[in-house]
Design a protein around this motif. Structure first.
Motif, mmCIF file in Angstrom:
data_model
loop_
_atom_site.group_PDB
_atom_site.id
_atom_site.type_symbol
_atom_site.label_atom_id
_atom_site.label_comp_id
_atom_site.label_asym_id
_atom_site.label_seq_id
_atom_site.Cartn_x
_atom_site.Cartn_y
_atom_site.Cartn_z
ATOM 1 N N ALA A 164 0.970 -1.154 0.018
ATOM 2 C CA ALA A 164 0.012 0.179 -0.183
ATOM 3 C C ALA A 164 0.794 1.223 -0.037
ATOM 4 N N CYS A 165 2.161 1.187 0.640
ATOM 5 C CA CYS A 165 2.907 2.290 0.678
ATOM 6 C C CYS A 165 3.487 2.481 -0.651
ATOM 7 N N ALA A 166 3.884 1.448 -1.329
ATOM 8 C CA ALA A 166 4.444 1.597 -2.863
ATOM 9 C C ALA A 166 3.303 2.182 -3.726
ATOM 10 N N LEU A 167 2.302 1.969 -3.477
ATOM 11 C CA LEU A 167 1.004 2.446 -4.203
ATOM 12 C C LEU A 167 0.845 3.825 -4.140
ATOM 13 N N VAL A 203 6.177 10.746 4.449
ATOM 14 C CA VAL A 203 5.426 10.098 5.057
ATOM 15 C C VAL A 203 5.379 8.407 4.665
ATOM 16 N N ALA A 204 5.108 8.271 3.412
ATOM 17 C CA ALA A 204 5.204 6.799 2.916
ATOM 18 C C ALA A 204 6.347 5.932 3.597
ATOM 19 N N PHE A 244 7.892 6.399 6.367
ATOM 20 C CA PHE A 244 7.647 6.570 7.719
ATOM 21 C C PHE A 244 6.778 5.189 8.099
ATOM 22 N N PHE A 245 5.807 4.981 7.249
ATOM 23 C CA PHE A 245 4.879 3.873 7.409
ATOM 24 C C PHE A 245 5.508 2.555 7.036
ATOM 25 N N THR A 246 6.288 2.424 6.127
ATOM 26 C CA THR A 246 6.944 1.442 5.663
ATOM 27 C C THR A 246 7.977 0.819 7.005
ATOM 28 N N GLY A 247 8.259 1.692 7.634
ATOM 29 C CA GLY A 247 9.273 1.773 8.933
ATOM 30 C C GLY A 247 8.499 0.847 9.986
ATOM 31 N N ILE A 248 7.116 1.370 9.971
ATOM 32 C CA ILE A 248 6.055 0.727 11.009
ATOM 33 C C ILE A 248 5.950 -0.760 10.670
ATOM 34 N N PHE A 249 5.628 -1.010 9.337
ATOM 35 C CA PHE A 249 5.348 -2.245 8.930
ATOM 36 C C PHE A 249 6.650 -3.287 9.025
ATOM 37 N N ARG A 250 7.634 -2.603 8.466
ATOM 38 C CA ARG A 250 9.086 -3.294 8.592
ATOM 39 C C ARG A 250 9.301 -3.803 10.090
ATOM 40 N N SER A 251 8.982 -3.288 10.977
ATOM 41 C CA SER A 251 9.115 -3.558 12.428
ATOM 42 C C SER A 251 8.512 -4.655 12.826
ATOM 43 N N PHE A 252 7.443 -5.378 12.082
ATOM 44 C CA PHE A 252 6.767 -6.408 12.158
ATOM 45 C C PHE A 252 7.605 -7.725 11.104
ATOM 46 N N THR A 253 7.385 -7.144 9.603
ATOM 47 C CA THR A 253 7.731 -8.046 8.744
ATOM 48 C C THR A 253 9.303 -8.678 8.794
ATOM 49 N N GLY A 254 10.150 -7.851 8.909
ATOM 50 C CA GLY A 254 11.630 -8.329 9.167
ATOM 51 C C GLY A 254 11.981 -9.404 10.174
#
Length: 419
Positions: free
Chosen positions: A98-101, A125-126, A128-138
């Motif tokens: 979604a951030c890539a979109l 902003v985009a 920043f949100f990838t940082g949130i999702f990365r904290s879980f996916t990584g």
């Protein structure tokens, strides 16, 4: 054939873990996702420098991703240990898409006048949100590994896991530069969205991976987080490896400044930039493939120190080089040495971590990695502004060598570590 003989044959087979269908789906999904992620980082660095002409802007993009990733790291580990890891991974990758979109939509905007500020803000902003999702996916990618392969194949699976990450990284970096040159920003972002969707499809083929049952009283979130942190600090080999990686990459990471070196020092365009961006990863994947077929049998801890020290020397050479081929070779060798570090650190983590704590320990590892990479990117931008481009990278390489020498004496158990 006895069970013991069969296990020995599996452990000596470099393709043992690859023969497992679920592991293949996980690695294919991770390859596509990481390739897209690296293409995005390549694109964003180039895009921001074109929009702003300021090296600090690239440093700030690292900070924008690192702040949420580090802030949520410990909590994400607790969530991973209590969650179905497949479901959590699918959600994280989908939200990354979604951030890539969002970035793709921004790329359709004009870059004149006030809209340029709007686009730059939207990029931050985009990310920043990838940082949130990365904290879980990584951490989830690493934590799920032990539920996909048996324990006696963990060392082999870890090497393949690191090789997959590095192969995707080099492909993403190199392809990012070429795609920017031939398709432009919008076309490149379209390819990134497609890759994320394909990765999501492969990960969806993995069976559900529910949390492992843990005996004893139910812990609160805070107690669970504390337990994970205590384990890391109590296990000296793990702490030493993470600390060495944290400070070495924090000071020695020159990748953030590659767009500036490409444009202002070496005078190359997007294609040359893509090759420079990919050089370290090319070296890393070569050494990881070598280690897959010829794994290190002893003195892994000592070799880790020599690898990180050599990495610092390569960064200094890169900073001082005025020739494209010499810069490329310096980054190539830095990647080879970093590949040794990645494999040793990853194997130590997988072998030393209890199954019911993998989410929390991998999240602490992720916090260290995010600190070293993204905060290191911010540090590189700030130091380049304060000291100048070349002196700042030379300083970083020298600090890496200092960290290696200090850790050599402060962490003797890591120096003597073998597995």
């Amino acid at each position: 054939m006895t069970t013991e003989t069969k296990n020995l044959q599996q452990q000596s087979d470099p393709f043992a873990s690859i023969r497992l269908p679920e592991f293949r789906n996980l690695m294919t999904g991770r390859f596509l996702f990481i390739m897209a992620l690296r293409m995005m980082s390549t694109l964003v660095g180039w895009w921001l420098y074109e929009l702003t002409g300021d090296p600090l802007a690239m440093g700030l993009i690292g900070l924008a991703e690192a702040v949420p990733a580090i802030a949520l790291a410990l909590y994400s580990g607790h969530v991973i240990d209590l969650s179905d890891k497949r479901r959590l991974l699918l959600r994280g990758v989908a939200l990354y898409g979604a951030c890539a979109l969002m970035l793709l939509l921004l790329s359709f905007s004009f870059t004149h006048g006030g809209l340029k500020v709007f686009i730059v803000t939207g990029i931050y902003v985009a990310i920043f949100f990838t940082g949130i999702f990365r904290s879980f996916t990584g951490p989830c990618f690493s934590a799920i590994l032990a539920q996909v392969v048996p324990r006696d194949l963990l060392a082999n699976a870890t090497t393949w896991n690191q090789g997959t990450w590095l192969t995707a990284s080099v492909t993403g970096h190199a392809a990012g530069g070429f795609l920017i040159a031939f398709l432009g920003t919008t076309g490149t972002l379209s390819v990134i969205c497609i890759l994320i969707a394909l990765g999501l499809l492969r990960i969806s083929r993995i069976l559900p991976k529910p949390p492992l049952p843990k005996p004893g009283q139910q812990q609160s979130t805070w107690e669970s987080v504390q337990e994970g942190v205590r384990f890391v600090f109590r296990t000296k080999e793990v702490l030493g490896a993470l600390t060495l990686d944290l400070f070495a990459v924090l000071f020695g990471g020159a990748v953030a400044m590659v767009p500036v070196f490409a444009k202002d020092v070496l005078k190359v365009g997007p294609i040359g930039f893509g090759w420079l961006n990919a050089a370290a990863d090319i070296g890393a994947i070569c050494i990881v493939l070598l280690l897959t077929f010829f794994p290190m049998k002893n003195k892994q801890g000592r070799r880790l120190f020599f690898a990180v020290g050599g990495f610092g020397c390569c960064i200094i050479i890169f900073a001082l080089s005025k020739l494209f081929w010499l810069s490329f070779i310096a980054l190539l060798f830095s990647g080879m040495l970093d590949g040794i570090s990645v494999v040793v650190r990853g194997t130590i983590l997988q072998l030393k971590t209890p199954d019911d704590m993998r989410g929390r320990v991998m999240s602490v590892n992720s916090m260290f990695i995010n600190s070293s990479n993204e905060i290191g990117q911010f540090e590189s931008g700030v130091m380049a502004r304060l000291m100048g481009l070349v002196p700042s990278v030379v300083f970083g390489g020298c600090m890496t060598l200092l960290v290696v020498v200090t850790t050599w004496f402060k962490a003797p158990s890591l120096r003597k570590m073998e597995y």
